[in-house]
Motif scaffolding. Structure first.
Motif, PDB file in Angstrom:
ATOM      1  N   ASN A  79       1.753  -1.885  -8.479  1.00  0.00           N
ATOM      2  CA  ASN A  79       0.718  -1.599  -7.470  1.00  0.00           C
ATOM      3  C   ASN A  79       1.082  -2.065  -6.067  1.00  0.00           C
ATOM      4  OD1 ASN A  79      -0.713  -0.500  -9.526  1.00  0.00           O
ATOM      5  ND2 ASN A  79      -2.169  -2.173  -9.733  1.00  0.00           N
ATOM      6  N   LEU A  80       2.342  -1.894  -5.689  1.00  0.00           N
ATOM      7  CA  LEU A  80       2.706  -2.148  -4.297  1.00  0.00           C
ATOM      8  C   LEU A  80       2.116  -1.036  -3.443  1.00  0.00           C
ATOM      9  CD1 LEU A  80       6.421  -3.210  -4.754  1.00  0.00           C
ATOM     10  CD2 LEU A  80       4.463  -4.678  -4.263  1.00  0.00           C
ATOM     11  N   PHE A  81       1.953  -1.309  -2.152  1.00  0.00           N
ATOM     12  CA  PHE A  81       1.409  -0.287  -1.258  1.00  0.00           C
ATOM     13  C   PHE A  81       2.560   0.599  -0.785  1.00  0.00           C
ATOM     14  CE2 PHE A  81      -1.469  -4.041  -0.415  1.00  0.00           C
ATOM     15  CZ  PHE A  81      -2.385  -3.651  -1.385  1.00  0.00           C
ATOM     16  N   PRO A  82       2.614   1.851  -1.227  1.00  0.00           N
ATOM     17  CA  PRO A  82       3.807   2.662  -0.988  1.00  0.00           C
ATOM     18  C   PRO A  82       4.002   3.049   0.475  1.00  0.00           C
ATOM     19  CG  PRO A  82       2.096   3.973  -2.028  1.00  0.00           C
ATOM     20  CD  PRO A  82       1.613   2.546  -2.023  1.00  0.00           C
ATOM     21  N   ARG A 120       4.407 -10.969  -3.139  1.00  0.00           N
ATOM     22  CA  ARG A 120       3.216 -10.610  -2.376  1.00  0.00           C
ATOM     23  C   ARG A 120       2.041 -11.520  -2.741  1.00  0.00           C
ATOM     24  NH1 ARG A 120       0.565  -4.681  -3.003  1.00  0.00           N
ATOM     25  NH2 ARG A 120       0.253  -5.429  -5.124  1.00  0.00           N
TER      26      ARG A 120
END
Lengths: 366, 251
Positions: free
Chosen positions: B96-99, B158
């Motif tokens: 769920n990284l922010f792409p 993160r």
């Protein structure tokens, strides 16, 4: 570990010859099969039949200046009509001596749009540039200060009208649309219901109806003595109409965001509006650029519907110019000219959207 | 519960129940996690382990019982939820990284907006943690340009950038190709050695043996068995635990 595999030299082979080079391209794309070859030949024949007469009509046989359409005899296009009516088509009934003002207004619009293409300016600075630009356009068009004579909105017409309706309409509709799209997905039933009702109501009626209501019915409900400028009413109608459509496009983007993005933002402690602004919207909007621009183009062309309520946009001034008895039989030239102006703006929007898509997809393989 | 804790536990679950519609997904969960304790939760799929740890930072809402994290009780009060989320980091199965953000921007987003750190300070911290998860050179890439193992390490970094007191791991290696599991587990082992409080849902039993202070086995929404890993693996008490362990350790 990874370094070792990277250091191993890998043999690089060029692609097989037949598929590269101009002949390879021709064979692969135009003559790859019997049916494809037939289609290629037919297409070339069609172009050979249509293009030369069209060019002859539009360029070689065309008449570029003449006092009226009777002097325009010959087989070619009568561009003399456009030449004669150019200023009226562009600026309508705006006072002749003052027509440099709408000209500058149009140039400022184009400059603003060009500035918006530069992503380095995006942010607060661009908002300020836009505000300054819109104020300048307002001063130029209305006048009444800085030694400029006052020009009532009833005299405005032509291209500036299209640009004002489309650009200001979209600029204000966009934030409203974002709120509507978020509202429609809200957990709060009251907010959700209001947003759904608004979107469905506006989408359910033709734009012409909304324009009519704004221009004819709204004044009936206002107390006597209070009048809202007709231009302003039409502008509001455009804005509210575009917002409903844009909202549904944006909602499509919101729905495509995986739930994990929301969870990750929540787990990091971002609040609702931070999450929406920093994580959700940038991704959702980037995803729906093609349908958004599709809507923008539609909205721009819809501005020609203001003719219905007695405002003369570009198409309106062209039609009015055609009613001149001296220039009968020049409607083909007139509409081709109008169409080419619309096309320039719409084509620019479409190219710009392709550029944006490339920009947003940079480095985003996943 | 015989040992008298000097400190109050940092996570307390008291009689927690949760339903999905009619489905009783968590049944009377009681769990204490002490400061610096490493808890590994295992169990068959659908046993409620992910749901349980997602309740700890309110990604899921419990319907009965009490959850107290770092002295704050989780209620529907948004203030409490925000306060707890600031102290609890979470690593997801799907990263769920922010792409749309670079690695560095992924790491600095929450410190800047939630902790209100100045940008340069946030970036300094971010680079420190990227160093610790051994990918300092990837700072300016986008998540889509990294391998799964690298992405998960960025996700861990993160969370760490928020300087949380507790880290939750929800099957952090389940979506990874086999050759990348180790690089993520190595980072987690290091984190455990530094004394981070961790609650980790995982099937990596080797990892569990190395770092866990307490093993928790869940099945059908309840905690069936818990204990130190040595006893847990050597002599499981319940039949369900025995069965699960025999299946998972068979090969």
């Amino acid at each position: 570990m990874t370094d070792v595999t990277q250091d191993l030299p890998l043999a690089v082979e060029p692609p097989p010859r037949a598929t590269s080079g101009p002949f390879g391209w021709l064979r692969a794309n135009l003559f790859s099969s019997v049916s494809n070859t037939i289609l290629t030949v037919l297409a070339v024949a069609l172009l050979a039949v249509t293009i030369p007469p069209l060019v002859r009509w539009a360029v070689f046989d065309a008449v570029w200046s003449a006092p009226n359409s009777r002097a325009c005899h010959g087989a070619g296009a009568c561009w003399a009509f456009i030449h004669e009516k150019l200023r009226f088509i562009f600026f309508g009934t705006y006072p002749y001596e003052e027509q440099w003002r709408p000209l500058f207004a149009v140039l400022i619009f184009i400059a603003l749009i060009a500035a918006s293409c530069d992503r380095r300016l995006w942010g607060r600075r661009l908002v300020l540039i836009w505000l300054a630009g819109l104020v300048a356009i307002g001063v130029l068009m209305w006048g009444g200060i800085l030694g400029l004579s006052y020009v009532s909105t009833e005299l405005w017409g032509g291209l500036p009208l299209n640009l004002i309706f489309a650009v200001i309409g979209i600029a204000f509709a966009f934030p409203i649309a974002i709120l509507l799209a978020l509202g429609r997905r809200s957990q709060l039933p009251a907010v959700r219901t209001i947003c759904i009702a608004y979107i469905e109501l506006i989408r359910g009626v033709p734009l012409i109806t909304v324009l009519f209501m704004a221009s004819v019915m709204l004044p009936l409900f206002l107390p006597p003595g209070v009048t809202i400028d007709k231009l302003l009413r039409a502008q509001a109608a455009f804005m509210l109409f575009a917002a409903a459509y844009l909202a549904e496009v944006i909602r499509g983007g919101l729905q495509a965001i995986p739930k994990g993005q929301i969870e990750a933002a929540d787990a990091l402690g971002l609040r609702f509006w931070q999450r929406t602004r920093l994580v959700i919207l940038p991704q959702a909007l980037a995803m729906v650029i093609p349908p958004l621009v599709n809507n923008f183009i539609g909205a721009f062309k819809d501005t020609s519907l203001v003719v219905i309520i007695g405002l003369f946009d570009l198409l309106g001034t062209v039609t009015t110019a055609l009613s001149d008895a001296n220039w009968r039989g020049t409607s083909a030239e007139a509409y081709i000219f109008a169409a080419s102006i619309y096309f320039c703006f719409c084509f620019f929007m479409s190219r710009y959207s392709q550029m944006l898509e490339r920009e947003f997809n940079k480095g985003r393989r996943s | 519960m015989t040992d008298t804790a000097v400190e109050a536990p940092i996570i307390e679950l008291r009689g927690v129940d949760k339903w999905y519609g009619e489905f009783h997904v968590l049944r009377n969960i009681n769990l204490d996690v002490g400061r610096g304790e490493r808890v590994v939760v295992c169990g068959p799929s659908g046993s409620g382990k992910s749901t349980m740890i997602r309740c700890i930072n309110r990604l899921e809402e419990h319907q009965r019982g009490q959850i107290i994290v770092a002295g704050i009780e989780l209620t529907s009060d948004v203030k409490n939820i925000e306060a707890i989320r600031r102290e609890v980091g979470m690593v997801f199965q799907q990263f769920n990284l922010f792409p749309h953000l670079t690695v560095l921007e992924n790491l600095t987003l929450a410190p800047i907006w939630v902790r209100k750190l100045p940008r340069n300070e946030a970036e300094e911290t971010a680079r420190l943690y990227l160093d610790r998860v051994r990918i300092p050179e990837q700072a300016d890439k986008y998540p889509g340009q990294l391998s799964g193992g690298q992405q998960q390490r960025v996700a861990i970094a993160r969370s760490l950038c928020m300087k949380p007191e507790i880290m939750l791991f929800d099957e952090p290696t389940s979506a990874l190709d086999p050759e990348m599991i180790k690089e993520v587990l190595d980072v987690m082992v290091e984190l455990a050695r530094e004394g981070m409080t961790m609650v980790c849902v995982t099937h990596e039993m080797g990892f569990a043996r190395t770092v866990a202070d307490t093993m928790v086995f869940m099945d059908r929404g309840e905690i069936v068995e818990r204990g130190p890993p040595k006893e847990f693996f050597a002599s499981p008490k319940s039949d369900r635990t025995k069965m699960f362990l025999s299946q998972i350790l068979a090969h």
